[in-house]
Each structure stands twice: as C-alpha cells, then as structure tokens.
Motif scaffolding. Structure first.
Motif, short mmCIF file in Angstrom:
data_model
loop_
_atom_site.label_atom_id
_atom_site.label_comp_id
_atom_site.label_asym_id
_atom_site.label_seq_id
_atom_site.Cartn_x
_atom_site.Cartn_y
_atom_site.Cartn_z
N CYS A 297 0.80 -1.30 -0.04
CA CYS A 297 -0.07 -0.02 0.07
C CYS A 297 0.80 1.41 0.00
CB CYS A 297 -0.92 0.04 1.25
SG CYS A 297 -2.32 -1.51 1.34
N GLY A 298 2.22 1.28 -0.59
CA GLY A 298 2.92 2.39 -0.50
C GLY A 298 2.74 3.08 -1.91
N PRO A 299 3.61 4.02 -1.92
CA PRO A 299 3.46 5.16 -3.16
C PRO A 299 4.05 4.38 -4.57
CG PRO A 299 5.03 5.70 -1.95
CD PRO A 299 4.42 4.77 -1.12
N VAL A 300 3.49 4.59 -5.57
CA VAL A 300 4.29 4.05 -6.88
C VAL A 300 5.45 4.76 -7.01
CG1 VAL A 300 4.06 4.29 -9.37
CG2 VAL A 300 2.06 3.92 -8.11
N GLY A 301 6.47 3.79 -7.29
CA GLY A 301 7.92 4.16 -7.05
C GLY A 301 8.71 3.67 -6.25
N THR A 302 8.12 2.58 -5.40
CA THR A 302 8.97 1.92 -4.57
C THR A 302 8.72 0.39 -4.95
OG1 THR A 302 6.87 1.65 -3.11
CG2 THR A 302 8.53 3.72 -2.79
N GLY A 303 10.04 -0.18 -4.69
CA GLY A 303 9.98 -1.66 -4.63
C GLY A 303 11.41 -2.11 -3.93
N MET A 304 11.63 -3.40 -4.11
CA MET A 304 12.69 -3.94 -3.55
C MET A 304 13.46 -5.22 -4.22
SD MET A 304 10.38 -6.25 -1.35
CE MET A 304 9.03 -4.92 -1.59
N LEU A 305 14.49 -5.49 -4.13
CA LEU A 305 15.34 -6.76 -4.76
C LEU A 305 16.12 -7.26 -3.79
CD1 LEU A 305 16.35 -8.27 -7.34
CD2 LEU A 305 18.03 -6.66 -7.67
N TRP A 306 16.00 -8.61 -3.58
CA TRP A 306 16.83 -9.46 -2.75
C TRP A 306 17.74 -10.28 -3.44
CZ3 TRP A 306 16.99 -14.77 -2.43
CH2 TRP A 306 17.99 -15.39 -1.08
N ILE A 307 18.81 -10.24 -3.17
CA ILE A 307 19.95 -11.15 -3.73
C ILE A 307 20.54 -11.94 -2.84
CG2 ILE A 307 22.17 -11.15 -5.18
CD1 ILE A 307 21.29 -8.44 -6.31
N ALA A 308 20.51 -13.55 -2.94
CA ALA A 308 21.39 -14.05 -2.02
C ALA A 308 22.66 -13.55 -1.88
CB ALA A 308 21.28 -15.58 -2.40
N PRO A 309 23.31 -13.56 -0.54
CA PRO A 309 24.36 -13.02 -0.29
C PRO A 309 25.51 -13.74 -0.83
CG PRO A 309 23.72 -14.03 1.63
CD PRO A 309 22.36 -13.93 0.60
N ASP A 310 25.54 -14.99 -1.11
CA ASP A 310 26.49 -15.68 -1.83
C ASP A 310 26.69 -15.59 -3.07
OD1 ASP A 310 24.16 -17.21 -2.09
OD2 ASP A 310 25.36 -19.31 -2.05
N ARG A 311 25.42 -15.03 -3.67
CA ARG A 311 25.63 -14.72 -5.33
C ARG A 311 25.75 -13.20 -5.70
NH1 ARG A 311 23.74 -18.94 -8.71
NH2 ARG A 311 23.85 -20.48 -7.64
N ARG A 312 25.93 -12.31 -4.66
CA ARG A 312 25.95 -10.93 -4.88
C ARG A 312 26.94 -10.51 -5.84
NH1 ARG A 312 26.99 -8.57 0.30
NH2 ARG A 312 24.67 -9.11 0.83
N GLY A 313 28.22 -11.26 -5.75
CA GLY A 313 29.28 -10.84 -6.56
C GLY A 313 29.14 -11.22 -8.00
N GLN A 314 28.01 -11.94 -8.27
CA GLN A 314 27.79 -12.48 -9.81
C GLN A 314 26.88 -11.71 -10.41
OE1 GLN A 314 26.34 -16.65 -9.69
NE2 GLN A 314 28.16 -17.17 -8.30
N VAL A 315 26.52 -10.38 -9.85
CA VAL A 315 25.36 -9.49 -10.42
C VAL A 315 26.30 -8.32 -10.38
CG1 VAL A 315 23.28 -8.66 -10.42
CG2 VAL A 315 23.42 -10.78 -9.41
N ALA A 316 26.48 -7.53 -11.47
CA ALA A 316 27.33 -6.73 -11.72
C ALA A 316 26.14 -5.44 -11.39
CB ALA A 316 27.84 -6.57 -13.15
N PRO A 317 26.66 -4.29 -10.81
CA PRO A 317 25.56 -3.37 -10.62
C PRO A 317 25.45 -2.74 -12.10
CG PRO A 317 27.40 -3.05 -8.97
CD PRO A 317 27.81 -4.38 -9.74
N VAL A 318 24.18 -2.28 -12.45
CA VAL A 318 23.68 -1.85 -13.67
C VAL A 318 24.59 -0.42 -13.63
CG1 VAL A 318 21.96 -0.84 -14.88
CG2 VAL A 318 21.50 -2.77 -13.78
N GLY A 319 24.69 0.14 -12.85
CA GLY A 319 25.61 1.74 -13.04
C GLY A 319 25.64 2.28 -11.37
N ALA A 320 26.79 2.52 -10.97
CA ALA A 320 26.86 3.22 -9.66
C ALA A 320 26.67 4.55 -9.76
CB ALA A 320 28.28 2.67 -9.07
N THR A 321 25.59 5.10 -9.06
CA THR A 321 25.73 6.55 -9.01
C THR A 321 25.99 6.89 -7.69
OG1 THR A 321 23.28 6.42 -8.32
CG2 THR A 321 23.46 6.40 -10.80
N TYR A 322 25.62 7.97 -7.10
CA TYR A 322 26.06 8.61 -6.17
C TYR A 322 25.67 7.78 -4.88
CZ TYR A 322 26.51 11.95 -1.96
OH TYR A 322 26.76 12.81 -0.71
#
Length: 362
Positions: free
Chosen positions: A204-229
């Motif tokens: 029931c939150g506002p549009v423009g909110t969400g989440m992504l869980w990545i298993a901690p042992d797989r985090r290194g296998q997913v390159a960030p799309v682009g690191a901003t500030y």
C-alpha cells in the motif's frame, strides 16, 4: 487485529469496494500525512542537508521493513522503484550470453517478459517457455536461470515447489509483485536466488517503491547496472570510489524522502494490525469469494492459497467498467478471458457481497 480499525485507515473504502491491490493497493491516510509532512518541511526549510539526512534515515527504515517481509537481512535488500526494475537489474547484471537459456512461463507479466525479450535481443540468450506448473520439470541442460512469478498475476497460483530443489547450478529469479505483503515469505525456504517485489501493491505504498533481494553468496555474480552517488561507498573519491559492498550497490537513485516516508507509514499501518492476521484474513476472504463465484456458476482460474481470484467473463473489459460505475473496483487481464479481484485484509464480507451482487446483476 481489529478489522474495522484497519478498514478505517483507507479513505477509498468509505464508498468503494476496492479489489485492485494487485495493481496498486489502497493508500492509507498515514501515508498521505507522511508525504505532506516531508514536503511541508522541505518547502519551509528548503531541501538542504536536513532533507537529505532524513532521506537516508527513511531509506534505512524502508529497507528494514521490506527485509522483514522477505525474511531477509536488510544488508541483502536493495531499494528499487518497482518489481520490474529489480528484474532488469538482475538480468542486466548476470553474465548471460549465446548458448545460455532462461526458462520462464508464457503467461508471465510483461514486466518480466519484456526484460527477457530484451536480454534475448541484445545478448543472444535463448528464452524458452513451459507451463507455469511444469517449470521445475522443464529445466534442461542449457538452463542457466529460471525466471517466473512467486504468485501468478493471472490466476493466483503459487510457484512450483520443485523450483526450491534445483540447486546452485540453476538459480531462480522470482517476480514477487503479487507476493510481498500478500502472503508470508521466507526467501531462503522458497529456494530462490533473486526476489524482486513491489511497494505500491500489497504494501500500500506509493508508486515508485520496490525491492530486490539477492542471496548474499551470489551478490558478486550480479554486476551493478551503474553506480551513481547513492550506490558509492565514498562518493567524494570520484573515479576511485567503489560501490557499497552490500545490496545498496543495486539501490535505485530515484527514491525520494517523501516516497520512503509514505512507504514506511503504509507498511506500519499493516504491521500494527499484525502481519499474521493480515495474511490470514486476506487469504480467507479470497477463498470465500472464489467459492461463492463457483457456486454462482462462474469458472474460477486454478489458484493457490493467495489473495488473487480470477474468473472467466464473456466481456471482461465491459464488465470491469460496469462494476466501476457501481463503486466496485476490479481489473481485467488483457489478452485473457479473466476478471481479477485482489482481496486484502482491509476488505470485509460486505465488500465481497457487493462484488458478487454487481457481477450477478450483469
């Protein structure tokens, strides 16, 4: 849980039977007040240091709230703008290319199928489909990822249990748009590697909110799309600044303080009612609606113990519009014969009867 008190939190329920949380949940008053408070102070004080500090503090609270709904550690949960952004971040960050296969179902939401089509077109990855219920058995020697719903947006069916048994060689990406806030979740027990969810639907939150869980042992296998500030551990170091070592490296930069404030406030309305009670009440009301529709001769789509109820209609779009004219808000599912009701803990037996009466009147 006091159902009457919970119901009173949502202004839309004053004169409407609202069954559209699968698209956007009803906004509680406290979320509106939270937005007004943040923007009111920003208008008077300026959006300076205090505003930015409040944004980071609210992000921490939002992250912790979302992590609790996933049964996860906050360090493993990134804040996104929607389910689809989480899906895109995973697919773009994985090292997939020609010769690799992603397995999915043909009736998944466009928010999943669209990014998969882009992956196919840009990287030459093969996208193969199998019926939702058969996905676990359809995994083949080239399958490098299974991507599907936790709860089907079409029928309310739950992901095949066999997906939890695939093992580390075939990671699973779950689209949790119809799961988070609707059903209890333990991402480890689900056997998934990635879980993307929405903040504007069952939370029931506002549009423009969400989440992504990545298993901690797989985090290194997913390159960030682009690191901003927002993703950098030491932004002042310029080109020498590395991303955060946790899920913050995948955070969206576009979540404002007011959006986080509303997301936290909406979450807390439901949390105050008690999450076990919220899940139980919503699923029981949905089951009651499904039973009554069957008794009335309607063909209800096969479903799980979830909060979605879909049934066949000769003209879904026209029926949706006709019901909206009576104050009953549901949706049709384009490309299917279905109408869909999203049943929440904020609904009551009166809402269910009002929906059934409106359907029967047609």
């Amino acid at each position: 849980m006091d159902p009457t008190a919970l119901r009173a939190e949502f202004p839309v329920l004053d004169d409407r039977a609202y069954f559209n949380a699968g698209t956007c949940g009803p906004l509680p008053r406290k979320a509106l007040h939270a937005i007004a408070d943040v923007l009111g102070r920003a208008a008077v004080e300026g959006r300076t240091r205090a505003y930015m500090e409040s944004m980071f503090a609210l992000r921490d609270r939002q992250r912790a709230a979302y992590a609790a709904r996933l049964g996860a550690d906050p360090n493993d949960v990134a804040l996104t703008t929607c389910t689809s952004e989480g899906v895109v971040r995973v697919l773009a960050g994985l090292d997939l290319g020609p010769g690799d296969e992603v397995l999915t179902a043909p009736d998944e939401h466009p928010g999943l199928l669209g990014p998969l089509a882009t992956l196919r077109d840009r990287r030459g990855v093969e996208i193969r489909t199998a019926p939702f219920a058969d996905l676990a058995d359809a995994v083949g020697p080239k399958t490098r990822l299974v991507a599907c719903s936790h709860v089907s947006w079409v029928t309310g069916a739950v992901r095949p249990a066999g997906l939890a048994e695939l093992g580390p060689d075939v990671p699973v990406l779950l689209d949790g748009a119809q799961g988070v806030g609707a059903v209890p979740i333990d991402v480890v027990a689900l056997g998934c590697t990635f879980y993307a969810g929405s903040g504007q639907k069952w939370l029931c939150g506002p549009v423009g909110t969400g989440m992504l869980w990545i298993a901690p042992d797989r985090r290194g296998q997913v390159a960030p799309v682009g690191a901003t500030y927002i993703n950098l551990a030491e932004p002042a170091r310029g080109l020498d600044s590395a991303p955060h070592g946790d899920a913050r490296s995948h955070d969206s930069p576009a979540i404002s303080a007011e959006a986080s404030a509303a997301a936290v406030a909406a979450h807390d309305v439901l949390a105050d009612a008690g999450w076990d009670a919220v899940y139980s009440r919503a699923s029981q009301l949905a089951a009651r609606l499904a039973d009554r529709l069957r008794e009335d001769g309607r063909t209800v789509a096969p479903r799980g113990d979830t909060t979605l109820v879909s049934w066949e209609d000769d003209d879904p779009e026209a029926t949706r519009d006709r019901l909206a004219g009576t104050g009953v808000l549901i949706r049709n599912l384009p490309g299917t014969p279905y109408l869909r009701a999203s049943v929440g803990a904020w609904n009551d037996a009166g809402d269910v009867e009002r929906l059934l009466a409106a359907v029967t009147a047609g």
